[in-house]
Write a protein that holds these residues in place. Structure first.
Motif, PDB file in Angstrom:
ATOM      1  N   PRO A   5       0.813  -1.220   0.000  1.00 40.84           N
ATOM      2  CA  PRO A   5       0.000   0.000   0.000  1.00 40.84           C
ATOM      3  C   PRO A   5       0.842   1.263   0.000  1.00 40.84           C
ATOM      4  O   PRO A   5       1.844   1.352   0.702  1.00 40.84           O
ATOM      5  CB  PRO A   5      -0.806  -0.130   1.305  1.00 40.84           C
ATOM      6  CG  PRO A   5      -0.828  -1.586   1.602  1.00 40.84           C
ATOM      7  CD  PRO A   5       0.470  -2.126   1.106  1.00 40.84           C
ATOM      8  N   LEU A 120      -3.446   0.526  -5.626  1.00 40.24           N
ATOM      9  CA  LEU A 120      -4.540  -0.430  -5.729  1.00 40.24           C
ATOM     10  C   LEU A 120      -5.507   0.032  -6.813  1.00 40.24           C
ATOM     11  O   LEU A 120      -6.032   1.134  -6.764  1.00 40.24           O
ATOM     12  CB  LEU A 120      -5.266  -0.534  -4.390  1.00 40.24           C
ATOM     13  CG  LEU A 120      -6.495  -1.454  -4.337  1.00 40.24           C
ATOM     14  CD1 LEU A 120      -6.105  -2.894  -4.616  1.00 40.24           C
ATOM     15  CD2 LEU A 120      -7.176  -1.342  -2.974  1.00 40.24           C
ATOM     16  N   TRP A 180      -5.482  -2.867   2.557  1.00 40.70           N
ATOM     17  CA  TRP A 180      -6.228  -2.792   1.307  1.00 40.70           C
ATOM     18  C   TRP A 180      -7.512  -3.612   1.377  1.00 40.70           C
ATOM     19  O   TRP A 180      -8.546  -3.210   0.857  1.00 40.70           O
ATOM     20  CB  TRP A 180      -5.353  -3.274   0.161  1.00 40.70           C
ATOM     21  CG  TRP A 180      -4.460  -2.193  -0.374  1.00 40.70           C
ATOM     22  CD1 TRP A 180      -4.469  -0.872  -0.014  1.00 40.70           C
ATOM     23  CD2 TRP A 180      -3.440  -2.344  -1.350  1.00 40.70           C
ATOM     24  NE1 TRP A 180      -3.503  -0.187  -0.711  1.00 40.70           N
ATOM     25  CE2 TRP A 180      -2.857  -1.059  -1.538  1.00 40.70           C
ATOM     26  CE3 TRP A 180      -2.938  -3.414  -2.072  1.00 40.70           C
ATOM     27  CZ2 TRP A 180      -1.820  -0.848  -2.438  1.00 40.70           C
ATOM     28  CZ3 TRP A 180      -1.913  -3.194  -2.964  1.00 40.70           C
ATOM     29  CH2 TRP A 180      -1.351  -1.925  -3.153  1.00 40.70           C
TER      30      TRP A 180
END
Length: 314
Positions: A5, A120, A180
């Motif tokens: 992330p 993402l 995430w």
């Protein structure tokens, strides 16, 4: 392996919508609505996005989004027109919501893969597999995992606009980092309920949950039409048909099997069994089941640039 992330120095998260049409706007307004609720603004260990970017192509779309987000003060929304790279550069998480046939047009542009690096990317595109998205981005080149984005598939439905979506989230292998995973769950529970299933089942989920509202609307319309034909005013007939479906759904959600619901109200010689015989004569149950099967087959071809006509690909 998945990328790790990416975060900003302030810890704030920014969510960008690449393509903010009906579904994208429903997701965005669902999130903004939840952020405006006191229960969602309490201090927790999870930090939801507080900044949002909506990417559109036309002035008309920009004005539509501006009007739609105005009632929600819970988050900061920036609207960008034809500036996808800029949006991705400023975001931590990106929702890909363009038309399925536009994947290459949106992703296969200079600078996009660099802007997405380590981030993402959540695709809500029907019928488009993760490998197709990666092919559009990396065009067959061998790119190290550390320089890639992580692609996750999610399939909401149109009921997101009233925060009653049924969203299927494709299970990632290997598992996503918890941050995430929590973020994805948070996004889609803002607009309804979620279920996690293997990626191999995404097409049937697209058919059942994505196309399902249209099938249900057809049945609702039929119930109302029948009542109108027998003298009920249209408004009252539609209101009653809606409540009938809501009540039936509630019974099933509380553990009653659909067959038992049907059996309990089918008295010997009664009106219900009479009506059911007409439906069984017309093979309604089998026809609905086959409609889901056909929609699944079509969904599997949406990302391939083909369509079936009379059972053959065109």
């Amino acid at each position: 392996m998945t990328a790790q992330p990416s975060t900003t120095a302030s810890g704030e998260k920014t969510l960008a919508m690449l393509g903010c049409g009906n579904l994208g706007l429903a997701i965005l307004t669902g999130i903004l609505s939840s952020l405006s609720e006191p229960s969602q603004t309490e201090e927790t260990s999870f930090k939801p996005p507080t900044k949002f970017i909506a990417c559109v192509r036309s002035d008309r779309s920009a004005k539509r989004i501006q009007t739609a987000v105005k009632p929600y003060p819970g988050g900061s929304v920036t609207i960008l027109q034809n500036e996808n790279i800029k949006a991705v550069e400023q975001a931590n998480v990106i929702i890909l919501g363009c038309k399925p046939y536009m994947v290459k047009e949106v992703l296969a542009v200079p600078g996009m893969r660099e802007a997405l690096r380590g981030k993402l990317l959540i695709s809500v595109l029907a019928g488009v597999e993760g490998r197709q998205i990666e092919e559009a981005l990396y065009q067959g080149e061998s790119v190290p995992v550390s320089e890639r984005c992580t692609v996750v598939r999610a399939m909401p439905n149109t009921a997101a606009m009233v925060r009653e979506s049924m969203t299927t989230i494709g299970v990632s292998v290997p598992p996503l980092p918890k941050e995430w995973d929590d973020l994805i769950s948070w996004i889609f529970t803002r607009i309804g309920k979620i279920v996690r299933l293997p990626l191999a089942q995404m097409d049937v989920c697209t058919a059942l949950a994505g196309s399902g509202p249209a099938f249900a609307a057809l049945m609702l319309e039929g119930l109302a039409d029948g009542a109108v034909a027998m003298g009920l005013p249209r408004a009252e007939a539609q209101f009653m048909a809606c409540q009938v479906l809501k009540g039936t759904v509630s019974m099933v959600e509380n553990g009653e099997h659909p067959a038992i619901v049907k059996e309990k109200i089918s008295s010997p010689g009664g009106c219900t069994i009479g009506g059911l015989l007409v439906l069984e004569d017309a093979a309604v149950r089998g026809t609905i089941a086959r409609s889901v099967r056909e929609a699944t087959c079509v969904a599997s071809e949406l990302g391939k640039g083909t369509q079936r006509v009379n059972g053959t690909r065109r």
